[in-house]
Design an enzyme around this catalytic site. Sequence first.
Site, mmCIF file in Angstrom:
data_model
loop_
_atom_site.group_PDB
_atom_site.id
_atom_site.type_symbol
_atom_site.label_atom_id
_atom_site.label_comp_id
_atom_site.label_asym_id
_atom_site.label_seq_id
_atom_site.Cartn_x
_atom_site.Cartn_y
_atom_site.Cartn_z
ATOM 1 N N GLN A 135 -1.348 -20.883 42.403
ATOM 2 C CA GLN A 135 -2.258 -20.180 41.503
ATOM 3 C C GLN A 135 -3.352 -21.089 40.962
ATOM 4 O O GLN A 135 -4.463 -20.633 40.679
ATOM 5 C CB GLN A 135 -1.468 -19.549 40.356
ATOM 6 C CG GLN A 135 -0.611 -18.354 40.787
ATOM 7 C CD GLN A 135 0.797 -18.751 41.211
ATOM 8 O OE1 GLN A 135 1.018 -19.829 41.768
ATOM 9 N NE2 GLN A 135 1.764 -17.874 40.955
ATOM 10 N N TYR A 136 -3.066 -22.376 40.781
ATOM 11 C CA TYR A 136 -4.112 -23.288 40.322
ATOM 12 C C TYR A 136 -5.250 -23.335 41.336
ATOM 13 O O TYR A 136 -6.424 -23.141 40.986
ATOM 14 C CB TYR A 136 -3.538 -24.687 40.105
ATOM 15 C CG TYR A 136 -4.588 -25.761 39.947
ATOM 16 C CD1 TYR A 136 -5.591 -25.643 38.994
ATOM 17 C CD2 TYR A 136 -4.584 -26.901 40.761
ATOM 18 C CE1 TYR A 136 -6.570 -26.626 38.850
ATOM 19 C CE2 TYR A 136 -5.546 -27.885 40.623
ATOM 20 C CZ TYR A 136 -6.541 -27.734 39.682
ATOM 21 O OH TYR A 136 -7.496 -28.697 39.548
ATOM 22 N N GLY A 137 -4.917 -23.584 42.596
ATOM 23 C CA GLY A 137 -5.952 -23.625 43.624
ATOM 24 C C GLY A 137 -6.695 -22.308 43.728
ATOM 25 O O GLY A 137 -7.926 -22.272 43.861
#
Length: 377
Positions: free
Chosen positions: A181-183
Site C-alpha cells: 500500500q505504501y508503494g
Amino acid sequence: AGLRSRHRAPLANTDERLCGRFKIDRSRELHEWSVLVTGGAGFIGGALLEELKGAGVRNVVGVDNFNTYYSPELKRARARQLRDVGVQVHDRSVCDSEFLDHLQKEHMFTHVVHLAAYAGPRYSVRNPIAYVKSNVECSTHLLETIRQWEPRPRLLFSSTSSAYGDTHNTTETAVLKPLHQYGASKVALEEMVKVYYRIYGLAAVGFRLFTVYGPWGRPDAAVYLFTEQVSKGEVVQLYNQGLCKRSFTYVSDAITGIIKLMFLRPLEPNMFNIGNPGEVLVSDLLELIEKEVGKQAKREYLDSVVDALAKPADITKAKTCVGFDPKVPIEEGVRLSVEWYNQHSRSVYLTGDFLDLNVVSGKTGKSVNVQLHEKRQ
C-alpha cells in the site's frame, strides 16, 4: 560559499526523449530562493532544509505534523537542530490549506518540495488508511492549494523506488507494479500530479528515492535498526533469506540530487530516479555494520511478500539530464551512520507505530505472508 558553489544550475540536455521538456532556470540565483519543505522534521526534509540554509538560500521554512509512525521525539530533535541554525519547522499538516496560504503570503515561496509522507512498506499493510490519508488525501490538498497561488512556486515531490515493485527494470518509464500500500499510495500521488497538469497546467518534478540512509536516519530503516540491534545483542531479522538487494543512497547524495532538480522549470510532469546504482545485499550491509560496531549479529530469517528481492537504481536519466552523480560508497556511509548512532542515538528514538509489523512477517513456513498470498488469490 563552498556549499553555494557546489549547488549550481546543471547544464541543459536537449534530448527530450530521455529528459522530457524542461528549462534550466538561470534567472534567479540560489540565494534568492524561498523554499517550503513539507515533512521538514523528517530525515530527508530536515537534511534538505539544513543544506539549503547552509548554501545561502534566503528563506527556508518547514512544516511537519510529527506523526507517530516513528518517534516524534527524533523528529523534534531534528527540528531543534534546524532551529539552532535559523530554520523553523511548523507543527502543521499539509492538509491545513489555510495555514499553507498564510505561509505563502508571508514568504512568497519560489519552490515547494513535498516530502511529507507515511513511509515504510510493512506498516502500510497493517494500517493502509494512514497512507491514503497522508500520501494521497493530504497531498491532494497541497496540490489544490498550490494551484491557486499566484505566482505559482515550482513544485517538486518525492515518490519511491517501491513504486517499481520487484523488477530489474527501474527506468522512469517502466510499468509500475507496487507490492504494498505504501508503494501504491505514491503511485497514486504521481497520477494525481499528472491530472493537475492536464487540468490546471501545474507541472511538477518528481523523484523516486532509493533507500536513503545516513546520520539522523529513520529508525525503521535497515541501517539504523540493524545498528541498534547489533549494538544491543538483539536478533536481526533478514527478510527473504537475506537475499534482498538495495541501492543504498547516502543522504548527502540524495540531497544533492534533489537540489539539482530544483533548478528545473518543468514544461510537463517529469520523474527522475535519485539513488546509488551500486546494489548491495542486505546481508552484506549487516556484515559492514557488524564490522563497525565490533559485534556479531544474531540472525533470524523471515519470509516477506512486501520486500522486493531487487530494486536497482537506474540513474541514467538523472545523470545525463542534470549531472547527478552519487559519491559516497556504502562502506563510508555505514561508518558515518554508526558513528552518529554511537554519539546521538537515544532509546526514545526507537519507538513508534512501525514496531507493530507482525502482520507481514513470520518464520519461514509459518508466516502470515502465506495467508496474505491466499487472501490475494
